[in-house]
Design an enzyme around this catalytic site. Sequence first.
Site, short mmCIF file in Angstrom:
data_model
loop_
_atom_site.label_atom_id
_atom_site.label_comp_id
_atom_site.label_asym_id
_atom_site.label_seq_id
_atom_site.Cartn_x
_atom_site.Cartn_y
_atom_site.Cartn_z
N HIS A 1 0.78 -1.24 0.00
CA HIS A 1 0.00 0.00 0.00
C HIS A 1 0.81 1.30 0.00
O HIS A 1 0.28 2.37 -0.28
CB HIS A 1 -0.93 0.00 1.22
CG HIS A 1 -2.29 0.53 0.93
ND1 HIS A 1 -2.52 1.60 0.09
CD2 HIS A 1 -3.52 0.15 1.36
CE1 HIS A 1 -3.82 1.85 0.03
NE2 HIS A 1 -4.44 0.99 0.78
N TYR B 1 -13.54 4.98 10.22
CA TYR B 1 -12.69 5.52 9.15
C TYR B 1 -13.26 5.09 7.80
O TYR B 1 -13.60 3.93 7.61
CB TYR B 1 -11.27 4.97 9.32
CG TYR B 1 -10.30 5.33 8.22
CD1 TYR B 1 -9.40 6.37 8.39
CD2 TYR B 1 -10.26 4.62 7.03
CE1 TYR B 1 -8.49 6.70 7.39
CE2 TYR B 1 -9.36 4.94 6.02
CZ TYR B 1 -8.48 5.98 6.21
OH TYR B 1 -7.58 6.32 5.22
N THR C 1 -5.00 10.12 -0.07
CA THR C 1 -6.33 9.93 0.51
C THR C 1 -6.57 10.95 1.62
O THR C 1 -5.63 11.55 2.14
CB THR C 1 -6.48 8.53 1.15
OG1 THR C 1 -5.48 8.38 2.17
CG2 THR C 1 -6.35 7.43 0.12
N SER D 1 -12.07 5.66 3.70
CA SER D 1 -11.04 6.21 2.82
C SER D 1 -11.67 7.00 1.68
O SER D 1 -12.68 6.59 1.12
CB SER D 1 -10.21 5.06 2.26
OG SER D 1 -9.17 5.57 1.49
#
Length: 540
Positions: free
Chosen positions: A254, A368, A381, A370
């Site tokens: 990532h 959360y 992001t 994204s």
Amino acid sequence: MYLKARESVVLNFNPFMSFNPDPKSEYNDQLIRATNMTVSAIRFMKTFRAGYLEPEVFHLNPEKSDTQLFKNIIRFVPSSISWFGAYMVNAYPLDMSQYFRLFNSTRLPKPDRDELYTDEKAKHLLVLRNGNFYVFDVLDRDGNMLKPSEIQAHFKYILNDNSPAPAFPLGYLSSENRDTWALLRKNLLDNGNEEALQKVDSALFCLSLDDFPIKDFIHLSHTMLHGDGANRWYDKSFTLIIAKDGTAAVNFEHSWGDGVAVLRFQNEVFKDSIKAPAVSPQSQPASVDSSRAVHKLDFKLNDALKAGITKAKEKFDATVGSLSLNMIQFNEGGKELLKQKKVSPDAIAQLAFQMGFLRQYNQTVATYESCSTAAFKHGRTETIRPASIHTKKCSEAFVRELSKHSTEELQNLIVECSKYHGRLTKEAAMGQGFDRHLFALRHLALSKGIALPDFYQDQAYARINHNIISTSTLVSPFVQLGGFGPVVSDGFGVGYQVHDDWIGCNVSSYPSRNGKEYLQCIHKSLEDIFNVLKGKKIGS
């Protein structure tokens, strides 16, 4: 944020997205699909590097801007003013700077902070099977792709190789704590493995061929999210995983990029591999000497490295063994109905996650979601904070005070949630969220040796960053599901997709949370929300 993190990338960072099966069932053969998808991936890479890949554009008015006529006109406008033409029709080009890291890239473990490494000159592919590492060139010295029949021949050779699995599979090392892995990697280099590691790091991408079929969606999620640890190299920018029955997915590291770039790659590879397959079930592999073209990498291991691999395997097995994955498909409505009712599909999914958690645990928690900021140069992001006073009020009305509210009142509460969520999403996409700004200020203070302001020591700041519900969505007609691990030990990782007439949800959790029960609560919440939107009276 990613490169300084010391935790294992497995479950903590690397997500997966799985492809739909090839619509022509006979093309789902492992050898055929591996060849077709590899060829399509190389075509994508070559198109991108030649500057011919169609840019990513966010169309606010697709009827005007997402047309062949507009594309033909804008093509002949000088690039210095072409943005203005796009702006006039409400089309916004998105940042594509992440794309160059898709290929020939790897995250290298280093003490304290990892590094990203890219070598665009390399011409070979890395293939993993049964824990063994193989490499062969897929491009010739002029950069042209090998004939698909030759690539097929090399894959067939690897699939027929009956070498035993290594006693100490190197793949486990890439699942280790990053500082531990950095020390072991230095030992590997000092022990004469520099050339072999260079081959791994610089390969176009990693292709993992698994020797078993996929049983069901839960098995698919476990296989593609973490696998067995031996037949993976989690540090590669992405790994294309293909199971024995042709089930395919991408697991990606990532730090270099986000789901938007990977999804574009997957969409193009899927479309190309089914519309213009390079080989068919009737194709014959080329009669080439694969034993000369394919090189099996041999790693020299000393006792310290063997002990390191053994320990990494034990940690991997324990962590993965404690992970639960569960999923549901809600079939009573989706995007179409929600748009008819003038509410945001994403807002409704997020409301259901809040309502489900309240139903299960009698509280609401930090959440959360994204959001891509690719509208900005080098945008990554921002965080959408879906848990709000509006979702709390609405959830409590449904879960605790149903008898006190009419159907119309409940509808109004849902609409309020949708409006507020829409505002949060727009603010996040336009760089008006607070999470990344606060993170950047904190990073600057630490890097300059400035004492952190009291704000960062506040319990509320720690609590809002302990995201018990972590969510992410990417919808594509070519991707059947995706998922990732929980970001905290007492959390849920919620991967979801809102389709035209159904909603899919994939939840990961550790033993302190019951993912199966949470999904049942989400399903009940979606049921209630849809019934209220349809004007039905619901019982408590």
